[in-house]
Design an enzyme around this catalytic site. Structure first.
Site, short mmCIF file in Angstrom:
data_model
loop_
_atom_site.label_atom_id
_atom_site.label_comp_id
_atom_site.label_asym_id
_atom_site.label_seq_id
_atom_site.Cartn_x
_atom_site.Cartn_y
_atom_site.Cartn_z
CD GLU A 173 -2.89 -1.20 0.22
OE1 GLU A 173 -3.24 -0.12 -0.27
OE2 GLU A 173 -3.34 -2.28 -0.17
CB CYS B 21 -1.94 7.04 1.70
SG CYS B 21 -3.38 6.19 2.37
P1 NAD Z 1 8.57 4.72 4.47
O1 NAD Z 1 8.52 3.94 3.21
O2 NAD Z 1 9.71 5.61 4.69
O3 NAD Z 1 8.53 3.75 5.75
C1 NAD Z 1 7.49 2.82 5.93
C2 NAD Z 1 7.99 1.72 6.85
O4 NAD Z 1 9.01 0.98 6.19
C3 NAD Z 1 8.61 2.23 8.16
O5 NAD Z 1 8.19 1.39 9.21
C4 NAD Z 1 10.10 2.08 7.89
O6 NAD Z 1 10.87 1.89 9.06
C5 NAD Z 1 10.14 0.82 7.05
N1 NAD Z 1 11.32 0.65 6.20
C6 NAD Z 1 12.22 1.59 5.81
N2 NAD Z 1 13.17 1.01 5.01
C7 NAD Z 1 12.84 -0.29 4.89
C8 NAD Z 1 13.40 -1.41 4.19
N3 NAD Z 1 14.49 -1.28 3.43
N4 NAD Z 1 12.78 -2.60 4.28
C9 NAD Z 1 11.65 -2.74 5.01
N5 NAD Z 1 11.09 -1.74 5.72
C10 NAD Z 1 11.66 -0.53 5.64
O7 NAD Z 1 7.17 5.49 4.52
P2 NAD Z 1 6.72 6.57 5.60
O8 NAD Z 1 7.45 7.84 5.31
O9 NAD Z 1 6.77 5.98 6.96
O10 NAD Z 1 5.17 6.74 5.24
C11 NAD Z 1 4.69 7.65 4.32
C12 NAD Z 1 4.34 6.96 3.01
O11 NAD Z 1 3.39 5.94 3.24
C13 NAD Z 1 3.71 7.89 2.00
O12 NAD Z 1 4.25 7.66 0.73
C14 NAD Z 1 2.23 7.47 2.02
O13 NAD Z 1 1.51 7.77 0.85
C15 NAD Z 1 2.35 6.01 2.27
N6 NAD Z 1 1.11 5.46 2.80
C16 NAD Z 1 0.34 4.68 1.99
C17 NAD Z 1 -0.87 4.16 2.46
C18 NAD Z 1 -1.74 3.29 1.58
O14 NAD Z 1 -2.60 2.63 2.12
N7 NAD Z 1 -1.54 3.27 0.28
C19 NAD Z 1 -1.28 4.45 3.76
C20 NAD Z 1 -0.48 5.26 4.56
C21 NAD Z 1 0.72 5.75 4.06
#
Ligand code: NAD
Length: 511
Positions: free
Chosen positions: A246, A280
């Site tokens: 997502e 999001c």
């Molecule tokens: P992010 O991708 O930076 O981090 C998300 C999660 O992934 C965190 O827990 C982080 O620690 C972890 N992570 C980081 N590097 C990783 C790796 N290499 N392997 C596995 N996990 C890793 O995102 P964010 O800044 O926390 O969140 C914002 C983003 O989330 C925005 O782009 C937003 O649109 C998206 N989002 C999407 C939805 C949806 O349902 N489509 C819902 C909420 C947020």
């Protein structure tokens, strides 16, 4: 201004962080980053606990979820304390964003689970009417959930609840920015009677998230940015693990010439500013038809001006949960202004507040050469572009690598449906604002770079099961026609049958 400050390594060599409330900058706690070994040990414990949990009847699992919901309602003020400290958000907004959808997720999936997970007799094709087939449902095992910071409670619970009901164990890796909202999820379920280790929280940053993908889980649900999602998808593919992603969005809103302009303006402002734009499915760009543009823009600016930004817990708009977003917002505004955009409201940092608070901002005279119209941002920044007609609006709305959600504002539902069907997104709201995620009956997932797979929906629970068909012979004959020996006569008979049966349009309907 950091909400996350690195700690020195501890005696075991683990990194760690001090975490502050992003609005008040008060210290709220610290935690250590779990390593691959830590996460592997969790998966081992989860696997043992899952075997026992899966032996419980669906009704017993439903009872635990119902008790969790009772407890969540009872403890909502204490839960809000933690969420608001983690996110710096107001209380009403946190209730709307986290508690209500969590309650709905529990109530809906608990109601749906017995029907969804029951064995189902499914008919076979005419050729095989001598067989009976039953579809059974087995849990996958251990689900890994990697969550972002913008909905730290709901985005763990929304995946955990259906997975637990299906008999899985779950390990949630909350975002390092909002780690404590994850811990309360674990406590809540334990207090409601969920056995130890069936639901665990692995705190940490990207290292821990990456470890979860490698630690032997059976499925991964990732919510976060497209950039990280790609890495997670690659690692999951290498490990042959099922996954859903997502991801980010750049949701467009189309304001038609026949829109109710008051509702559209209020809806668009809400759709953009809710959760301080850190949503999001936020409305990130608006296309309004020229005929009604002036009136719409005037109303949108007037509504946005009414918003209260602060830190007293009663505010409409808060500080950024992750202050680094401020750089993105400032860069996008500067880029837009340099290319000719006009700032109608706000435009920069709210210096009266301590945290990284960006003023509710409205831009016009924008176009697709500007970052603000093409790249995702998480903040109260609303660009409005005037277009000649709805066709142009639609073409621009679809001119994006993202395809999460979208909105259409029109008094004509037929037109609303036609535009909704033509938008290249995972969901669309007509005369509503970003509602889909909150309706658990709706399948939710992104098109294009906004995701892979979906969550929720009628059969959301089945995402966390292996559907195993079991086939019975009904007649008990000594042998079947298609078994050995494979003779020429059998081939002739079958060839005749194929011509007779599949050669007829009427018989094909019985296939
Ligand atoms: P992010 O991708 O930076 O981090 C998300 C999660 O992934 C965190 O827990 C982080 O620690 C972890 N992570 C980081 N590097 C990783 C790796 N290499 N392997 C596995 N996990 C890793 O995102 P964010 O800044 O926390 O969140 C914002 C983003 O989330 C925005 O782009 C937003 O649109 C998206 N989002 C999407 C939805 C949806 O349902 N489509 C819902 C909420 C947020």
């Amino acid at each position: 201004m950091a909400v996350l400050e690195a700690l020195k390594k501890d005696a075991q060599g683990r990194r760690g962080y001090k975490v502050s409330n992003p609005a008040t900058l008060e210290l709220i706690g610290e935690f250590r980053v779990e390593t691959l070994e830590d996460v592997q040990a969790r998966v081992k414990r989860a696997r043992l606990a899952q075997r026992e949990w899966a032996k419980r009847s669906v009704q017993e699992r439903v009872a635990v979820i119902q008790t969790t919901l009772d407890l969540m309602i009872e403890r909502q003020e204490a839960i809000l304390d933690v969420i608001c400290a983690d996110t710096g958000r107001g209380r009403t907004e946190s209730l709307l964003m986290e508690i209500i959808p969590a309650a709905d997720a529990m109530a809906w999936h608990a109601r749906r689970a017995p029907g969804a997970l029951a064995d189902k007799k499914v008919g076979t094709q005419t050729l095989l009417k001598t067989k009976k087939m039953v579809i059974t449902h087995r849990p996958l095992g251990v689900l890994g959930v990697i969550a972002p910071w913008n909905g730290p409670f709901i985005l763990g619970i929304a995946s955990a609840v259906p997975a637990l009901l299906a008999g899985n164990a779950v390990i949630i890796k909350p975002s390092e920015i909002t780690p404590f909202s994850g811990s309360i999820i674990e406590q809540l379920f334990r207090d409601a009677g969920l056995p130890a280790d069936v639901l665990q929280i692995a705190k940490g940053d990207g290292e821990t998230g990456a470890a979860l993908v490698e630690a032997g889980v059976d499925k991964l649900t990732f919510t976060g940015s497209t950039k990280t999602g790609r890495k997670v998808g690659e690692a999951a593919g290498r490990n042959l693990i099922e996954f859903t992603l997502e991801l980010g969005g750049k949701d467009a809103s189309i304001v038609c010439r026949d829109a109710d302009l008051d509702r559209a303006a209020r809806g668009v402002v809400y759709g953009r500013m809710f959760n301080t734009g850190q949503f999001c499915c936020a409305t990130e760009r608006v296309y309004v038809v020229r005929e009604v543009a002036d009136a719409f823009i005037e109303k949108a600016v007037a509504y946005a001006k009414e918003l209260r930004q602060g830190t007293d817990g009663e505010q409409d708009v808060s500080a950024m949960i992750w202050p680094n977003q401020m750089d993105i917002l400032e860069e996008q505004v500067a880029d837009a202004v340099k290319k000719g955009a006009k700032i109608l409201l706000g435009g920069g940092r709210n210096k009266a507040l301590q945290g990284a608070a960006f003023e509710p901002t409205i831009l016009t005279d924008v176009n697709h050469s500007m970052l603000v119209m093409t790249e995702e941002n998480f903040g109260p920044l609303l660009p409005i572009m005037v277009v000649e007609d709805e066709d142009e609006a639609l073409a621009l709305a679809n001119d994006s690598p993202f395809g999460l959600s979208g909105t259409v504002w029109t008094k004509n539902n037929k037109k609303g449906m036609a535009l909704a069907k033509a938008m290249e997104t995972g969901s669309v709201c007509v005369n509503e604002s970003s509602l889909t995620f909150g309706i658990h009956r709706a399948p939710f997932g992104g098109a294009k770079n906004s995701g892979v797979g979906f969550v929720h929906g009628e059969n959301g629970i089945l995402q966390y099961c292996r559907q195993v068909p079991v086939i019975f012979d009904r007649l008990g004959l000594k042998e079947e026609q298609n078994w050995y020996p494979l003779t020429e006569k059998k081939r002739d008979d079958m060839s005749k049958f194929i011509k007779f049966f599949y050669g007829s349009r009427i018989f094909r309907k019985l296939a």
